[in-house]
Design an enzyme around this catalytic site. Structure first.
Site, short mmCIF file in Angstrom:
data_model
loop_
_atom_site.label_atom_id
_atom_site.label_comp_id
_atom_site.label_asym_id
_atom_site.label_seq_id
_atom_site.Cartn_x
_atom_site.Cartn_y
_atom_site.Cartn_z
N CYS A 130 0.81 -1.23 0.00
CA CYS A 130 0.00 0.00 0.00
C CYS A 130 0.83 1.27 0.00
O CYS A 130 0.39 2.29 -0.52
CB CYS A 130 -0.93 0.01 1.20
SG CYS A 130 -2.04 -1.41 1.19
N ASN A 177 -10.05 -0.81 -2.58
CA ASN A 177 -8.65 -0.62 -2.19
C ASN A 177 -7.75 -1.22 -3.27
O ASN A 177 -7.62 -2.44 -3.36
CB ASN A 177 -8.41 -1.30 -0.84
CG ASN A 177 -6.96 -1.19 -0.38
OD1 ASN A 177 -6.07 -0.80 -1.13
ND2 ASN A 177 -6.72 -1.55 0.88
N HIS A 189 -4.29 7.03 1.50
CA HIS A 189 -4.45 5.69 0.91
C HIS A 189 -5.87 5.20 1.19
O HIS A 189 -6.37 5.33 2.30
CB HIS A 189 -3.42 4.74 1.50
CG HIS A 189 -3.69 3.30 1.20
ND1 HIS A 189 -3.80 2.84 -0.10
CD2 HIS A 189 -3.91 2.23 2.00
CE1 HIS A 189 -4.07 1.54 -0.07
NE2 HIS A 189 -4.14 1.16 1.19
O1 UT7 Z 1 -4.70 -1.41 2.46
C1 UT7 Z 1 -4.10 -1.48 3.69
C2 UT7 Z 1 -4.60 -2.26 4.67
N1 UT7 Z 1 -5.96 -2.61 4.81
C3 UT7 Z 1 -6.68 -1.97 5.72
O2 UT7 Z 1 -6.27 -0.98 6.27
C4 UT7 Z 1 -8.00 -2.58 6.11
C5 UT7 Z 1 -8.20 -2.45 7.59
N2 UT7 Z 1 -9.32 -3.16 8.16
C6 UT7 Z 1 -10.61 -2.96 7.80
O3 UT7 Z 1 -10.90 -2.20 6.91
C7 UT7 Z 1 -11.69 -3.65 8.60
O4 UT7 Z 1 -11.10 -4.27 9.72
C8 UT7 Z 1 -12.53 -4.67 7.82
C9 UT7 Z 1 -13.44 -3.95 6.85
C10 UT7 Z 1 -11.64 -5.65 7.08
C11 UT7 Z 1 -13.41 -5.46 8.77
O5 UT7 Z 1 -14.25 -4.58 9.47
P1 UT7 Z 1 -14.39 -4.68 11.06
O6 UT7 Z 1 -15.39 -3.70 11.45
O7 UT7 Z 1 -13.02 -4.56 11.65
O8 UT7 Z 1 -14.97 -6.11 11.24
P2 UT7 Z 1 -14.35 -7.38 11.99
O9 UT7 Z 1 -13.14 -7.90 11.31
O10 UT7 Z 1 -14.27 -7.08 13.46
O11 UT7 Z 1 -15.53 -8.38 11.82
C12 UT7 Z 1 -16.82 -8.16 12.39
C13 UT7 Z 1 -17.75 -9.22 11.85
C14 UT7 Z 1 -17.16 -10.62 11.92
O12 UT7 Z 1 -18.19 -11.52 12.23
P3 UT7 Z 1 -18.33 -12.09 13.73
O13 UT7 Z 1 -17.04 -12.79 14.01
O14 UT7 Z 1 -18.54 -10.89 14.59
O15 UT7 Z 1 -19.52 -12.99 13.62
C15 UT7 Z 1 -16.71 -10.85 10.50
O16 UT7 Z 1 -16.70 -12.23 10.16
O17 UT7 Z 1 -18.01 -8.95 10.49
C16 UT7 Z 1 -17.80 -10.13 9.73
N3 UT7 Z 1 -17.40 -9.78 8.37
C17 UT7 Z 1 -18.32 -9.61 7.40
N4 UT7 Z 1 -19.65 -9.67 7.42
C18 UT7 Z 1 -20.30 -9.45 6.26
C19 UT7 Z 1 -16.17 -9.61 7.86
N5 UT7 Z 1 -16.25 -9.31 6.54
C20 UT7 Z 1 -17.57 -9.32 6.24
C21 UT7 Z 1 -18.30 -9.10 5.07
N6 UT7 Z 1 -19.66 -9.18 5.13
N7 UT7 Z 1 -17.71 -8.81 3.90
#
Ligand code: UT7
Length: 331
Positions: free
Chosen positions: A113, A288, A258
């Site tokens: 990135c 992204n 970014h």
């Molecule tokens: O490019 C450089 C680096 N990348 C980043 O900077 C990305 C950084 N991270 C993020 O953008 C976020 O952490 C994500 C968008 C990837 C995830 O969002 P979050 O609010 O941190 O969610 P989480 O990982 O805590 O997950 C919450 C819930 C989980 O379910 P449970 O375990 O609570 O039942 C995930 O399995 O959301 C679930 N989840 C989804 N649900 C529906 C994860 N992805 C999805 C999805 N659709 N696509």
């Protein structure tokens, strides 16, 4: 003191649009979850046969046209990608071949990135020391082929996308115009939090059926941890690069962060106390695109007149490695 300045910008994305509803048909996700958790409404993914070098070529042609520079007038290519078309060589040489230019140096920077920020810093240094004059700097990625499009991969598949952005860097005639300062960092303590494990040269063979069955060739990410570091490191780096030019966030005309997650950009904006008109985001349309997000943002701002002569711009990135950094520039 000789400075470098951006004299042309361009970007290209594949024609194929993948919507949030397209994902909802093949995995357990919803348009609502993706929009509220990431800000993304759609992204562009390649179709088979379309390569990263093809996207880089289209972006580069636009940047060269804006600069009024023919490909044969280039002195070097710096190509940021973490997704080269082949394991080796890097993509710089494939772009050089497509551009049909003489055997000028074409170097890849594998910094994910923050690759475009690192690449700008290298090209800027080459110009400052007088080694080269006209440098094509590219950020281009094809991430879609590293995505697990089953529910298991839903935290990455809906975020990462394909695209390319390019700039032409040339010596500036004025000392108060061009790239002013750079801030670069990395911390390998977190390398496995956002990575693609295989193919890897430590394995015999580098990739096996077992690796593929276990999904170790897909990009994997600990989203929460990456998010936590990103919202601290980017504001820190923006303040550092502004400090180096004797400026504060209030002096900023435009921040180009970014595009990893709209919530990350909004938290960075809040942390720096910036108004909405001081920050530009387009993750809603492109997702992204890793090393390509910043040159894509820049080209949109340049072509829409959002960047004007004399503006103070900062581009900042955070990602795999972890590695992060910023560039300050006077337009
Ligand atoms: O490019 C450089 C680096 N990348 C980043 O900077 C990305 C950084 N991270 C993020 O953008 C976020 O952490 C994500 C968008 C990837 C995830 O969002 P979050 O609010 O941190 O969610 P989480 O990982 O805590 O997950 C919450 C819930 C989980 O379910 P449970 O375990 O609570 O039942 C995930 O399995 O959301 C679930 N989840 C989804 N649900 C529906 C994860 N992805 C999805 C999805 N659709 N696509």
């Amino acid at each position: 003191m000789l400075r470098s300045r951006i004299v042309g910008t361009g970007f290209a994305v594949p024609e194929r649009v993948v919507t949030n509803d397209d994902f909802a048909k093949i995995m357990d996700t919803t348009d609502e979850w993706i929009r509220t958790r990431t800000g993304i409404q759609q992204r562009h993914w390649v179709t088979e046969g379309e390569t990263g070098a093809d996207l880089a070529l289209a972006a580069s042609r636009k940047a060269l046209e804006m600069a009024g520079i023919a490909p044969r007038e280039l002195d070097a290519i710096v190509y940021a990608t973490s997704t080269p078309d082949h394991y080796a060589p890097g993509n710089g040489v494939f772009l050089q071949r497509l551009l049909g230019v003489q055997p000028i140096p074409a170097m890849d920077i594998h910094q994910a990135c923050s690759g475009f920020i690192y690449s700008l810093s290298v090209a800027d240094a080459w110009i400052r020391v007088g080694l080269f004059r006209r440098i094509l700097v590219v950020g281009a990625e094809v991430q879609s082929t590293a995505m697990d499009v089953s529910t298991k991969g839903r935290n990455t598949a809906v975020i990462f996308a394909d695209g390319a952005g390019a700039v032409v860097l040339a010596p500036s005639e004025r000392e108060d115009q061009g790239l002013l300062a750079v801030d670069l960092h990395s911390d390998g303590a977190h390398a496995e939090m956002l990575w693609v494990d295989v193919p890897g040269c430590m394995y015999h063979p580098r990739i096996s059926k077992e690796h593929i069955d276990a999904g170790r060739h897909f990009l994997s990410m600990d989203g929460k941890e990456v998010f936590r570091h990103a919202v601290t490191r980017m504001p820190e780096s923006v303040r550092a690069v502004l400090g180096r030019v004797g400026a504060t966030p209030a002096d900023l005309s435009l921040l180009l962060p970014h595009q990893a997650n709209l919530r990350i950009s909004e938290m960075v904006q809040r942390e720096l106390g910036l108004r909405d008109d001081q920050v530009y985001n387009n993750i809603q349309q492109y997702g992204n695109t890793t090393a390509a997000t910043i040159p894509i943002l820049l080209d949109e701002c340049v072509r829409s007149g959002r960047v004007k002569a004399g503006d103070l711009l900062v581009m900042t990135a955070f990602g795999a490695g972890f590695s992060w950094g910023s560039v300050a520039c006077r337009w």
